[in-house]
Design an enzyme around this catalytic site. Structure first.
Site, mmCIF file in Angstrom:
data_model
loop_
_atom_site.group_PDB
_atom_site.id
_atom_site.type_symbol
_atom_site.label_atom_id
_atom_site.label_comp_id
_atom_site.label_asym_id
_atom_site.label_seq_id
_atom_site.Cartn_x
_atom_site.Cartn_y
_atom_site.Cartn_z
ATOM 1 N N CYS A 154 66.745 45.006 33.693
ATOM 2 C CA CYS A 154 67.072 44.893 32.521
ATOM 3 C C CYS A 154 66.462 45.907 31.472
ATOM 4 O O CYS A 154 66.713 45.919 30.341
ATOM 5 C CB CYS A 154 66.710 43.479 31.940
ATOM 6 N N ASN B 45 25.319 35.271 45.776
ATOM 7 C CA ASN B 45 25.613 35.892 44.523
ATOM 8 C C ASN B 45 24.440 36.834 44.121
ATOM 9 O O ASN B 45 23.351 36.411 44.040
ATOM 10 C CB ASN B 45 25.948 35.226 43.307
ATOM 11 N N VAL C 2 42.212 40.579 42.433
ATOM 12 C CA VAL C 2 43.531 41.237 42.553
ATOM 13 C C VAL C 2 43.827 42.218 43.317
ATOM 14 O O VAL C 2 44.709 42.886 43.586
ATOM 15 C CB VAL C 2 44.193 41.412 41.290
ATOM 16 N N ASP C 3 42.563 42.631 44.504
ATOM 17 C CA ASP C 3 42.686 43.913 45.179
ATOM 18 C C ASP C 3 43.071 43.880 46.488
ATOM 19 O O ASP C 3 43.334 44.624 47.238
ATOM 20 C CB ASP C 3 41.327 44.376 45.288
ATOM 21 N N PHE D 163 33.110 42.666 36.453
ATOM 22 C CA PHE D 163 33.353 42.777 35.286
ATOM 23 C C PHE D 163 32.144 42.481 34.217
ATOM 24 O O PHE D 163 32.101 43.079 33.292
ATOM 25 C CB PHE D 163 34.330 41.307 34.985
ATOM 26 N N HIS E 35 44.536 34.508 40.608
ATOM 27 C CA HIS E 35 44.625 35.579 39.422
ATOM 28 C C HIS E 35 45.835 36.616 39.587
ATOM 29 O O HIS E 35 45.751 37.657 38.955
ATOM 30 C CB HIS E 35 43.245 36.306 38.981
ATOM 31 N N THR F 216 32.489 44.761 45.251
ATOM 32 C CA THR F 216 31.635 45.887 44.491
ATOM 33 C C THR F 216 31.166 46.769 45.701
ATOM 34 O O THR F 216 31.068 48.073 45.557
ATOM 35 C CB THR F 216 30.480 45.330 43.679
HETATM 36 P P1 OAD Z 1 31.988 38.731 37.272
HETATM 37 O O1 OAD Z 1 31.862 40.210 36.912
HETATM 38 O O2 OAD Z 1 32.025 38.093 35.993
HETATM 39 O O3 OAD Z 1 31.053 38.135 38.193
HETATM 40 C C1 OAD Z 1 30.644 39.055 39.436
HETATM 41 C C2 OAD Z 1 29.338 38.445 40.031
HETATM 42 O O4 OAD Z 1 29.351 39.023 41.375
HETATM 43 C C3 OAD Z 1 28.038 38.694 39.293
HETATM 44 O O5 OAD Z 1 27.679 37.369 39.042
HETATM 45 C C4 OAD Z 1 27.265 39.678 40.079
HETATM 46 O O6 OAD Z 1 25.635 39.272 39.896
HETATM 47 C C5 OAD Z 1 27.870 39.347 41.542
HETATM 48 N N1 OAD Z 1 27.948 40.532 42.315
HETATM 49 C C6 OAD Z 1 28.169 41.883 41.940
HETATM 50 N N2 OAD Z 1 28.012 42.656 43.291
HETATM 51 C C7 OAD Z 1 27.610 41.661 44.125
HETATM 52 C C8 OAD Z 1 27.188 41.911 45.596
HETATM 53 N N3 OAD Z 1 27.662 43.248 46.181
HETATM 54 N N4 OAD Z 1 26.796 40.888 46.347
HETATM 55 C C9 OAD Z 1 26.649 39.632 45.663
HETATM 56 N N5 OAD Z 1 26.896 39.292 44.295
HETATM 57 C C10 OAD Z 1 27.544 40.487 43.616
HETATM 58 O O7 OAD Z 1 33.420 38.642 38.154
HETATM 59 P P2 OAD Z 1 34.100 37.218 38.384
HETATM 60 O O8 OAD Z 1 33.422 36.143 38.398
HETATM 61 O O9 OAD Z 1 35.195 37.613 39.427
HETATM 62 O O10 OAD Z 1 39.705 37.797 35.586
HETATM 63 O O11 OAD Z 1 35.202 37.354 37.101
HETATM 64 C C11 OAD Z 1 36.120 36.226 37.017
HETATM 65 C C12 OAD Z 1 37.295 36.903 36.252
HETATM 66 O O12 OAD Z 1 36.804 37.519 35.166
HETATM 67 C C13 OAD Z 1 38.017 37.802 36.714
HETATM 68 O O13 OAD Z 1 39.141 37.425 37.900
HETATM 69 C C14 OAD Z 1 38.813 38.535 36.004
HETATM 70 C C15 OAD Z 1 37.561 38.788 34.874
HETATM 71 O O14 OAD Z 1 38.002 38.586 33.533
HETATM 72 C C16 OAD Z 1 40.874 38.374 35.203
HETATM 73 O O15 OAD Z 1 41.252 39.474 34.956
HETATM 74 C C17 OAD Z 1 42.016 37.381 34.644
#
Ligand code: OAD
Length: 240
Positions: free
Chosen positions: A145, A208, A99-100, A31, A115, A24
């Site tokens: 194809c 987090n 995925v970045d 998400f 992912h 972020t």
């Molecule tokens: P989430 O959006 O669920 O969680 C991100 C977490 O990062 C949140 O709990 C925020 O509090 C925390 N956060 C945000 N910015 C931050 C920062 N600067 N420092 C510390 N913490 C921070 O994202 P993921 O857990 O990655 O899957 O989500 C998991 C999967 O759900 C993703 O890979 C994606 C999504 O659907 C697919 O697309 C398959």
């Protein structure tokens, strides 16, 4: 962040697990936060395998927007700190749900992308893998194809790439410390990895912004900016 630095030093091997929160600070929304992508879009409409079969154009519209956001993104302090810890021999590998590709861009060498990767695409009809899909937008088709390609990310309703999740599980099980950074730990099977570490005698550290379901089982929890906390952790190691 001396306490985190000590935990990393004394509980080797340290394996890192990251999610959208590590990116972020590079300008990529996560998400599930208040400003997260799933507050704006319904994942089952744009990011599920059913949606891809039903309306691939809508799915590609969504991924084209995400590719645009990622095109200019640069690694931030958190990615760089994790790469630095790996270079110092203090991090064994980074398991990332992202995925970045920003971990690799920051210099992390052993990154397990559980992912997939947004820059790539796959043909479900003939199996062709397209490493770079951007130039095929807006509606990428298979060069062999002609079928519509599927984004190279794992979609809801799909299994994770077997080799990647198997290696991630093995690393979590043998980790002395699993350092979790920027993930809500809500999405399975990745959300099971901290439990694997704890069940095999390893420790957990969590950085987090918001609380996670594993906070009460962690040896260290910091709710704040991943960039700030990890940069402080590395500099506290340099000065001690
Ligand atoms: P989430 O959006 O669920 O969680 C991100 C977490 O990062 C949140 O709990 C925020 O509090 C925390 N956060 C945000 N910015 C931050 C920062 N600067 N420092 C510390 N913490 C921070 O994202 P993921 O857990 O990655 O899957 O989500 C998991 C999967 O759900 C993703 O890979 C994606 C999504 O659907 C697919 O697309 C398959």
């Amino acid at each position: 962040m001396h306490e985190l630095a000590e935990l990393i030093r004394t509980n080797q091997p340290c394996v890192v697990l990251t999610g959208a929160g590590v990116s972020t600070e590079s300008g990529i929304p996560d998400f599930r936060s208040a400003t997260g992508i799933w507050k704006q879009y319904d994942p089952y409409e744009v990011a599920s395998i059913d949606a891809f079969h039903r309306d691939p154009e809508r799915v590609w519209e969504f991924y084209a927007l995400r590719l645009d956001v990622l095109a200019d993104a640069e690694p931030n302090r958190a990615h760089r700190a994790l790469a630095e810890l790996e270079a110092r021999g203090l991090v064994q590998a980074v398991i990332s749900q992202n995925v970045d590709r920003l971990h690799a861009a920051a210099g992390s060498r052993d990154v397990i992308e559980v992912h997939g990767s947004i820059g790539a695409a796959d043909c479900l009809a003939c199996g062709r893998h397209e490493a770079s899909v951007r130039e095929l937008l807006p509606f990428p088709r298979c060069a062999d194809c002609g079928a519509i390609l599927k984004p190279g990310v794992v979609m809801f309703g799909e299994l994770l790439p077997t080799a990647a999740i198997d290696r991630a599980t093995a690393l979590a099980q043998t980790a002395g410390l699993l350092l979790v950074v920027g993930t809500s730990l809500e999405v399975w099977p990745v959300a099971g990895l901290p439990g694997e570490t704890l069940d095999h005698g390893g420790k957990l550290a969590i950085v987090n912004r918001d609380p996670t379901p594993f906070d009460d089982r962690a040896s260290f929890v910091a709710h704040g900016s991943a960039g700030e906390i990890l940069a402080q952790c590395v500099s506290s190691m340099s000065s001690s």
